[in-house]
Scaffold this motif. Sequence first.
Motif: not given
Length: 89
Positions: A46-52, A56-71
């Motif tokens: 997945m490509v992580l990015s900033n948004g409006p 970018l840091d918030e997207h990275i943190r959310l992505h890692r948290a979701e991955a940890r939750f799912l696992a």
Amino acid sequence: MPDHTPEAVSAEMRHAKLRAATEHTTVGQVVTTDDGRVTIDCACGMVLSNGPTWSLDEHIRLHRAEARFLALAAVAPTGIPRLVDWPLR
């Protein structure tokens, strides 16, 4: 006399957390796109990015948290109380 009390956190859950952490690390370098966004690749593809409204840091943190939750949710003991219905629909 040896203690045969089971551990509160199973080895399976520890391994799931470790897998999530290693499968969702950022790789490469931050890239600035033509439209001014900043992106970085995740090891999962997945490509992580900033948004409006997020960095970018918030997207990275959310992505890692979701991955940890799912696992963790996937290997959690049957019957454990949950905040989220599982499996996800």
